[in-house]
Design an enzyme around this catalytic site. Structure first.
Site, short mmCIF file in Angstrom:
data_model
loop_
_atom_site.label_atom_id
_atom_site.label_comp_id
_atom_site.label_asym_id
_atom_site.label_seq_id
_atom_site.Cartn_x
_atom_site.Cartn_y
_atom_site.Cartn_z
N SER A 45 0.82 -1.21 0.00
CA SER A 45 0.00 0.00 0.00
C SER A 45 0.86 1.26 0.00
O SER A 45 0.36 2.35 -0.30
CB SER A 45 -0.93 0.02 1.22
N ASP A 83 5.31 -7.44 2.27
CA ASP A 83 4.52 -7.81 1.09
C ASP A 83 5.44 -8.12 -0.09
O ASP A 83 6.38 -7.35 -0.35
CB ASP A 83 3.62 -6.65 0.67
N LYS A 113 4.27 -11.77 2.85
CA LYS A 113 2.84 -11.89 2.63
C LYS A 113 2.55 -12.02 1.14
O LYS A 113 3.12 -11.27 0.33
CB LYS A 113 2.07 -10.70 3.20
N GLU A 115 -0.71 -12.64 -1.86
CA GLU A 115 -2.15 -12.52 -2.09
C GLU A 115 -2.67 -13.70 -2.89
O GLU A 115 -2.02 -14.22 -3.79
CB GLU A 115 -2.44 -11.22 -2.85
N GLU A 183 -9.55 -9.19 3.90
CA GLU A 183 -9.77 -7.78 3.56
C GLU A 183 -11.11 -7.55 2.90
O GLU A 183 -11.48 -8.21 1.93
CB GLU A 183 -8.66 -7.26 2.64
#
EC number: 2.1.2.11
Length: 263
Positions: A45, A83, A113, A115, A183
């Site tokens: 982010s 991430d 991390k 996704e 999320e």
């Protein structure tokens, strides 16, 4: 010794909620760590909040390595998770191993991390954990898939979609993930997944019943110009900083700067 992935599992068993925030530099990481945050996520982010991009997609692995090194230098106790950015782990297990290995070797972060919960990602998570690389998973709204979703939209709002996310979460736990981010999904789905899994769930817009919560730190501090609907600002540093800068600028322009006995 600082917080470990094993401790997070104990926190869940003991019913102790897990506190997670994001950081991208030494100063903020130091502040968060001293404030007692359990996990500091060097989130992609940063592409949007810190670097001004419209999505997280432009970030490179070198970007993440640079920022994670800075964060790690500011942390004494929290678990640092990095991430992996878009297209640094999706091509193959070998690519993911190389990227994640660089993160742990070069930055000092303790975990990465990833996704998604599709079959190829399950194999990647399994192989990484077998190699000794702790993996935090992430399902629901996965920002690296923003164009596939058609925007940053809430996920799991139909029975079919909710069941898919639940099954992805179960499969990711089986693949070896030590925790999972949920999320922008309905609160009842967040509760269902949290009750079903033995690994900790970390919610962001997933209701109050997850095992922990994460926010993008500038959203928490009221620094972001735009905030997602699930973000909760606890102060308004944007206005406070603006006022401080304006006061300083006025003193300089009026040649009053330096009049203070503390200057």
């Amino acid at each position: 010794m600082g917080v470990t992935t094993q401790q997070l599992s104990r926190f869940k068993r003991d019913g102790r909620p897990i506190v997670v925030l994001t950081a991208w530099d030494f100063l903020m990481a130091q502040v968060l760590d001293r404030a007692g945050v359990d996990v500091i996520l060097v989130g992609d982010s940063l592409a949007m909040v810190a670097l001004g991009h419209e999505t997280t997609l432009p970030l490179t692995l070198e970007d993440m390595l640079h920022h994670t090194k800075a964060v790690r230098r500011g942390v004494k106790n929290a678990l640092v998770v990095c991430d992996l950015p878009f297209m640094t782990y999706q091509e193959s297990v070998a690519q993911a191993m190389h990227s994640a290995g660089r993160v742990l070797k070069e930055t000092g972060a303790q975990a990465v991390k990833l996704e998604g919960g599709h079959p190829a990602m399950l194999e990647t998570v399994e192989r990484l954990t077998q190699a000794g690389i702790p993996v935090m998973a992430h399902v629901g709204l996965t920002p690296q898939s923003v164009h596939q979703f058609g925007g940053f939209r809430k996920q799991g709002t139909t029975a079919e979609a909710a069941e898919r996310i639940l099954q992805e979460a179960i499969a990711l736990e089986s693949a070896g993930a030590f925790s999972i981010v949920l999320e922008h999904i309905p609160a009842d789905l967040g509760l269902q997944i949290s009750q079903k899994l033995t690994i900790p769930t970390i919610g962001i817009g997933a209701g109050p019943h997850c095992d922990g919560q994460v926010l993008v730190t500038p959203d928490l501090l009221g620094l972001s110009e735009w905030q997602p609907p699930f973000a909760k600002p606890y102060t308004n540093l944007r206005d406070i900083i603006t006022q401080a800068v304006q006061t300083y600028a006025a003193e300089v322009r009026e040649q009053r700067f330096g009049d203070s006995p503390n200057a």
